[in-house]
Design a protein around this motif. Structure first.
Motif, PDB file in Angstrom:
ATOM      1  N   UNK A   5      58.940 119.239  10.551  1.00 27.86           N
ATOM      2  CA  UNK A   5      57.940 118.287  10.778  1.00 27.86           C
ATOM      3  C   UNK A   5      58.058 117.016  11.655  1.00 27.86           C
ATOM      4  N   UNK A   6      59.114 116.770  12.024  1.00 27.88           N
ATOM      5  CA  UNK A   6      59.456 115.652  12.987  1.00 27.88           C
ATOM      6  C   UNK A   6      59.314 116.248  14.535  1.00 27.88           C
ATOM      7  N   UNK A  46      57.474 118.711  15.094  1.00 28.44           N
ATOM      8  CA  UNK A  46      56.068 118.630  15.385  1.00 28.44           C
ATOM      9  C   UNK A  46      55.212 117.641  15.673  1.00 28.44           C
ATOM     10  N   UNK A  47      55.538 116.431  15.055  1.00 29.92           N
ATOM     11  CA  UNK A  47      55.069 114.963  15.433  1.00 29.92           C
ATOM     12  C   UNK A  47      55.534 114.782  16.821  1.00 29.92           C
ATOM     13  N   UNK A  48      56.761 115.043  17.426  1.00 26.02           N
ATOM     14  CA  UNK A  48      56.705 114.891  18.816  1.00 26.02           C
ATOM     15  C   UNK A  48      55.931 115.897  19.774  1.00 26.02           C
ATOM     16  N   UNK A  91      52.907 116.507  18.950  1.00 22.58           N
ATOM     17  CA  UNK A  91      51.487 115.599  19.075  1.00 22.58           C
ATOM     18  C   UNK A  91      51.798 114.450  20.204  1.00 22.58           C
ATOM     19  N   UNK A  92      52.978 113.729  19.970  1.00 15.70           N
ATOM     20  CA  UNK A  92      53.029 112.674  20.911  1.00 15.70           C
ATOM     21  C   UNK A  92      53.289 113.122  22.303  1.00 15.70           C
ATOM     22  N   UNK A  93      53.930 114.216  22.721  1.00 11.77           N
ATOM     23  CA  UNK A  93      53.763 114.807  23.930  1.00 11.77           C
ATOM     24  C   UNK A  93      52.349 115.030  24.406  1.00 11.77           C
ATOM     25  N   UNK A  94      51.789 115.779  23.604  1.00 15.97           N
ATOM     26  CA  UNK A  94      50.209 116.300  24.148  1.00 15.97           C
ATOM     27  C   UNK A  94      49.480 115.245  24.297  1.00 15.97           C
ATOM     28  N   UNK A  95      49.517 113.882  23.635  1.00 16.99           N
ATOM     29  CA  UNK A  95      48.953 112.669  23.793  1.00 16.99           C
ATOM     30  C   UNK A  95      49.047 112.058  25.332  1.00 16.99           C
ATOM     31  N   UNK A  96      50.500 112.375  25.876  1.00 19.40           N
ATOM     32  CA  UNK A  96      50.712 111.960  27.023  1.00 19.40           C
ATOM     33  C   UNK A  96      50.371 112.890  28.138  1.00 19.40           C
ATOM     34  N   UNK A 152      51.513 115.910  28.318  1.00 17.90           N
ATOM     35  CA  UNK A 152      52.557 116.915  28.782  1.00 17.90           C
ATOM     36  C   UNK A 152      52.220 118.289  28.121  1.00 17.90           C
ATOM     37  N   UNK A 182      48.148 123.665  16.094  1.00 18.90           N
ATOM     38  CA  UNK A 182      48.459 123.529  17.212  1.00 18.90           C
ATOM     39  C   UNK A 182      48.059 124.621  18.312  1.00 18.90           C
ATOM     40  N   UNK A 230      58.521 119.501  27.104  1.00 19.26           N
ATOM     41  CA  UNK A 230      59.218 119.456  25.812  1.00 19.26           C
ATOM     42  C   UNK A 230      59.316 120.963  25.328  1.00 19.26           C
ATOM     43  N   UNK A 262      62.529 117.647  27.819  1.00 21.84           N
ATOM     44  CA  UNK A 262      63.164 117.337  26.575  1.00 21.84           C
ATOM     45  C   UNK A 262      63.346 118.570  25.817  1.00 21.84           C
TER      46      UNK A 262
END
Lengths: 202, 202
Positions: free
Chosen positions: B48-49, B51-53, B55-60, B62, B82, B129, B161
């Protein structure tokens, strides 16, 4: 019988035994209800894990409310990404880490305002998952009453999941939770001189 | 001076000192490059962590590639969610946990086919990523060469990453990583008889 075929048969037998054990454990776990999770410890992965569960829940068509109590800069990847999704409420409740504001009064006011909104979500049966991100710091600094938060969490709708993240979760919070993960910081790129990276840390 | 105003002034002074320490650490961490993270341990929160990254990457903005090496049932919340996002490749490489297939040959073939695709992503500078979800099990069962995986990760594009998740990460994998989090299973709802919950565990 050659070596590889023996290894293959041993594997099949071992996995059949493992499957029996796993299947029995799954059969024992038959209760369906909202769970309360605490993700604590000093390592990387607490908030990002919560955001991964947000993605999972949205994938199942569930409704999610996220309350971010500390990070307040507002331009994180997770916020940008999730704010454009349906079925999601995203509330930025803090004005930044508490050493950035340096004002106890402003921090308390922001914490209380955030908690008022979170409390509403925690009594709303239409919301399936509530994330209380970095909430533990509010207990550490005495900005919120742990007893009040525990009482509201305990009386939430029966199917609602709640996730609290942050370092140094109080014992009473962990005692009340169904699942507690303690994330140890074995190694962190930041200490090797690498900046917080978009997509990874923010 | 009354007690609350003294407490407030002490808070401001303490937070100013903390800000100086944090700011100095941030100033020291000046390198910008792709980081390699390992999320291991028996506790809930590794995948789950990751998958949180995502989401973060897609928000930027990436681009992300996800390879799931073990879970193969295909109807998880994360996959549903996703797969409808842009800038994302999602590959289901396993046919299920290895005790479900019970066939070493099939598991090895699935692992190798997944790794061939992941290796392509790990040499593609357009991908920011790469998630290698539950990859550690492939080392445990001898399905993949750790040396080969480490060599490919080491020679990936400099800004890329990589996140590897799974229990019992090998020492050499952790040694090569920039960030390692070990997630301890303090308590898990499953052991209290609660089923794996959509939105939380799948």
């Amino acid at each position: 019988m050659n070596e590889e075929s023996e290894r293959s048969q041993n594997h099949t037998a071992r996995m059949a035994r493992k499957k029996a054990v796993v299947d029995a454990a799954i059969a024992r776990a038959s209760e369906q209800r909202g769970v309360f999770l605490v993700l604590t410890g000093n390592g990387k992965g607490k908030s990002s894990s919560a955001f991964g569960m947000v993605a999972r829940a949205l994938g199942h068509g569930m409704t999610v409310s996220v309350f971010q109590f500390i990070k307040g800069k507002g331009d994180t990847g997770e916020q940008t990404f999730f704010q454009r999704q349906a079925n999601l409420q995203w509330e930025q409740c803090g004005e930044g880490f508490t050493w950035e504001t340096q004002s106890r009064e402003r921090d308390i006011a922001a914490a209380q305002a955030g908690w008022d909104k979170a409390r509403a979500a925690l009594s709303d049966p239409a919301i399936h998952l509530v994330i209380l991100d970095e909430m533990t710091y509010l207990f550490k600094y005495g900005y919120l009453s742990l007893e009040e938060v525990l009482s509201v969490i305990a009386s939430r709708p029966a199917h609602q999941h709640v996730v609290v993240t942050g370092r140094a979760a109080p014992d009473a919070l962990c005692a009340a939770a169904d699942t507690v993960s303690e994330i140890a910081d074995v190694k962190h790129a930041f200490r090797a001189g690498i900046m917080a990276q978009p997509g990874i840390d923010l």
